[in-house]
Structure formats: C-alpha cells, structure tokens
Scaffold this active site. Structure first.
Site, PDB file in Angstrom:
ATOM      1  N   LYS A 179       0.823  -1.214   0.000  1.00  0.00           N
ATOM      2  CA  LYS A 179       0.000   0.000   0.000  1.00  0.00           C
ATOM      3  C   LYS A 179       0.854   1.260   0.000  1.00  0.00           C
ATOM      4  CE  LYS A 179      -3.277  -2.866   0.005  1.00  0.00           C
ATOM      5  NZ  LYS A 179      -2.952  -3.924   0.901  1.00  0.00           N
ATOM      6  N   TYR A 195     -11.602 -15.690   3.355  1.00  0.00           N
ATOM      7  CA  TYR A 195     -10.620 -14.608   3.470  1.00  0.00           C
ATOM      8  C   TYR A 195     -10.101 -14.564   4.913  1.00  0.00           C
ATOM      9  CZ  TYR A 195      -8.719  -9.999   4.279  1.00  0.00           C
ATOM     10  OH  TYR A 195      -7.892  -8.983   4.651  1.00  0.00           O
ATOM     11  N   TYR A 199      -2.505 -13.428   3.293  1.00  0.00           N
ATOM     12  CA  TYR A 199      -2.207 -13.084   1.895  1.00  0.00           C
ATOM     13  C   TYR A 199      -1.024 -13.873   1.327  1.00  0.00           C
ATOM     14  CZ  TYR A 199      -5.014  -8.901   2.957  1.00  0.00           C
ATOM     15  OH  TYR A 199      -6.014  -8.045   3.321  1.00  0.00           O
TER      16      TYR A 199
HETATM   17  N1  PLP Z   1      -0.682  -8.999   0.349  1.00  0.00           N
HETATM   18  C1  PLP Z   1      -0.764  -8.203   1.424  1.00  0.00           C
HETATM   19  C2  PLP Z   1       0.249  -8.354   2.503  1.00  0.00           C
HETATM   20  C3  PLP Z   1      -1.801  -7.257   1.542  1.00  0.00           C
HETATM   21  O1  PLP Z   1      -1.867  -6.460   2.615  1.00  0.00           O
HETATM   22  C4  PLP Z   1      -2.753  -7.168   0.501  1.00  0.00           C
HETATM   23  C5  PLP Z   1      -3.875  -6.227   0.640  1.00  0.00           C
HETATM   24  O2  PLP Z   1      -5.020  -6.436   0.343  1.00  0.00           O
HETATM   25  C6  PLP Z   1      -2.611  -8.015  -0.616  1.00  0.00           C
HETATM   26  C7  PLP Z   1      -1.573  -8.919  -0.644  1.00  0.00           C
HETATM   27  C8  PLP Z   1      -3.541  -7.972  -1.768  1.00  0.00           C
HETATM   28  O3  PLP Z   1      -3.261  -6.871  -2.585  1.00  0.00           O
HETATM   29  P1  PLP Z   1      -4.432  -6.146  -3.359  1.00  0.00           P
HETATM   30  O4  PLP Z   1      -5.411  -5.720  -2.325  1.00  0.00           O
HETATM   31  O5  PLP Z   1      -3.789  -5.032  -4.094  1.00  0.00           O
HETATM   32  O6  PLP Z   1      -5.047  -7.167  -4.269  1.00  0.00           O
END
Ligand code: PLP
Length: 351
Positions: A51, A273, A299
């Site tokens: 981010k 999720y 994630y």
């Molecule tokens: N990986 C991490 C550590 C994240 O904080 C996020 C956030 O949502 C993502 C992956 C996924 O990225 P995006 O939201 O841009 O798809």
C-alpha cells in the site's frame, strides 16, 4: 499520458530489493529458479508494504488537492490501514480508518496485537464496525468521510486496499517498469510473476505496466499470475479487470488488454478470506525454514502456496524463472499465534 506524467510523492527507500531464493527453489525440485521482489521491506514507514507503493500516487493527489485527512477502510488486522496511518503521520496529515470484522478469527488478542496495535501506536483514529468481508464501497467509510467534513477537515478518500480509485493501479504499473530495469541490471528475465490478489490493484497495476512492454523484444512470453486470497473470486476478478483496463488507458497502453493477460488462479484461498488452511501453513513454513523469508496467513502464505502448488503440478514448467512478489503483511502474524503451526499451539519441529 504516460506513467511518468503522473505526480508521485516518494515514500519508498527506492526500488524494492530483488534476490534469488535458491534453497526454496531446491526444496521444490531445483528445476524452477525462484526469486523474490520485496515490498515487505520497501519503506521505513510503518514496516512498508504494497500500500505504501500505491500511496505514492494517491497522496501526491491528496496533497495537490489540499486535503488534510486520509480516510480509509479495511479489516481489524488490515495491513492497508496500518500503512495509510503511517503515511499520514509521515506527511503530518490526519487519518481516520474504519476497521470492519472481515475475519471471524478466535485468537483472543486478534483485535489488540499486530496491525491494529501498530495503528494505535501511531495514534490512528480507528472506527470499529462489525460488518463482514467485502472489497466494495461501504456506508461506514462514507460516514467517516462526512464526519471529517463536519469537523471542518478536508478528507481524501482511499477505498479498501487503495484499489478502486482512479490512481490505484499506478503504483504497481511502476513496479513492472522497475522490475524490467532490475532484470537488465541482473541480466535475467522472469517468465512468471506471482502475486497475491484481493482488492486487485497490485495485480491489475502490474498487468497494465507489463502491457507497455514490446512483446517482440522479450526473450520469452511473460505470464502474470494472480493468486486469489479473497475467496470471493468473482468480485476480485471483476475488480482486477476494471482496474487493469482503466490503468492501461491512463498510462498510454495503445491497445485493449487481452483476456489471457488477466489470470487469477484459485485453490489456495483457504476456507475464507483471512483463514489459513494446511497448504497455507505448509507454504509459510517452507519459505521460513529454507530462506528465513516470513509470510502471513492472510495473503502471502496463500500466494506462496499457489507458487508451490503450480511448481509441483508442472503448471510452472521446469526451466522457468519466477518472480514471487512479496507484498508484505507479516505484521498480522501475532494475531494468528493460536493457529497450529503459527504459535505455541503446535507445529514445532521435532529435534
Ligand atoms: N498482500 C498483502 C500483505 C496485503 O496487505 C494485501 C492487501 O489487500 C494483498 C496482498 C492484496 O493486494 P491487493 O489488495 O492489491 O489485491
């Protein structure tokens, strides 16, 4: 307009590091060369992450508009709201974050440790909301924006994950340009890029950025593979497609994107999720124990499970060279200490 025409406020150390992962490659048969590009250590602001890279473009816009408060939304253990709050503090701006009950996770410290702890330490104005997981636009976020206005402030609206925003894809379009420069420096070419996708703009930005490349000048075709960690696939694919298309137009890609440029794989998202499964934990262990590279159960453990799964199945063929895009997220680990394999309740290795 090109990517370089968009104002960018620097928040990163510079290009994020790239390096090979030889012991992980070896553990997976030694026939696919794996590297990582590390957004988890891209900035000195609040531990960095994907981010912060996206926000380079959004805060340039916020500052140009004279906004004084960043307003955003995420889950209780949101990496995003931690980074938005850190960036606001770095710039001397106010910050309000709505934090929803996106994950039903039983750890008793889930709402006090990890990301939310760091956000509180940075003095974030956190507004807890019980709503469940959804990457769309929420009334609670609109209410937070209104509350800033009513208090005489000038809010800047940042949607979940800094994704569904006209500038949301630019940070990772820039990532693609940066990677191509690093390839030239290291005299390598990555035929596969693996990235976790949820709110979509990390993946979508890359798709747009790589679409600027002259395909005929590449030594081999390049595949960008998003690994879904949302478990709400349709919404994520929709959002990736929309953001990739709008970002490509914004940076001057002079052709429509092809369907095969937008690839999201499933099977690694776990039951929901924010909830890991056995393959998430196995992936976290494998990278940690072969390379000392830490990943989270929401994630990156899932995208890593995708990488591992696709190498084992042959979907990523022997002879490939893969760039694993590490987007950050380790700050959530303390909130998952109760999960077997992630803390004291199990998963210890026998001596
Ligand atoms: N990986 C991490 C550590 C994240 O904080 C996020 C956030 O949502 C993502 C992956 C996924 O990225 P995006 O939201 O841009 O798809």
């Amino acid at each position: 307009m090109t990517l370089a025409d968009h104002p960018r406020h620097p928040l990163l150390f510079g290009p994020s590091p790239v390096h090979p992962l030889p012991r992980l490659s070896e553990a997976l048969g030694g026939e696919v060369e794996i590297w990582a590009k590390r957004e988890d250590c891209n900035s000195g602001i609040a531990f960095g992450g994907n981010k912060v890279r996206k926000l380079e473009y959004l805060v340039a816009d916020a500052l140009a508009q004279g906004c004084d408060t960043l307003v955003s939304i995420g889950g209780i253990q949101s990496n995003h709201t931690r980074q938005v709050t850190g960036v606001a503090r770095h710039l001397g701006l106010g910050c309000v974050t709505v934090q929803e009950g996106w994950v039903d996770w039983p750890d008793m410290n889930y709402d006090t440790v990890g990301n939310i702890q760091l956000t509180r330490i940075m003095g974030g104005d956190i507004r807890i909301d019980p709503a469940g997981f959804d990457i769309g636009i929420r009334d609670s976020w609109k209410a937070a924006l209104t509350s800033v206005e009513e208090a005489g402030g000038t809010p800047y609206a940042i949607p979940a994950g800094a994704s569904d925003h006209p500038l949301g894809g630019l940070g990772f379009a820039n990532w693609a340009v940066e990677l191509a420069e690093q390839e030239a420096q290291h005299e390598v070419f990555f035929d596969h890029i693996i990235v976790c996708t949820v709110t979509g703009s990390s993946h979508a930005g890359m798709i747009a950025g790589f679409a600027l490349e002259d395909v005929d000048s590449l030594p081999r075709p390049r595949r960008v593979i998003g690994v879904d960690a949302s478990a709400t696939l349709d919404k994520t694919v929709d959002q990736v497609t929309r953001i990739a298309t709008q970002t490509a137009e914004r940076i001057g890609v002079a052709r429509p994107l092809r369907d095969d440029e937008i690839t999201v794989v499933v099977g690694y998202e776990g039951p929901a999720y924010g909830v890991p499964d056995a393959q998430t934990i196995e992936a976290i262990h494998l990278a940690a124990r072969t390379e000392g590279m830490l990943t989270d159960p929401v994630y990156e453990g899932k995208s890593l499970a995708g990488l591992i799964g696709m190498i084992r199945s042959g979907e990523i063929a022997p002879g490939s060279r893969v760039m694993y895009c590490h987007l950050g997220g380790q700050a959530a680990l303390p909130a998952y200490a109760g999960a077997p394999g992630l803390g004291r309740l199990g998963g210890d290795v026998e001596a």
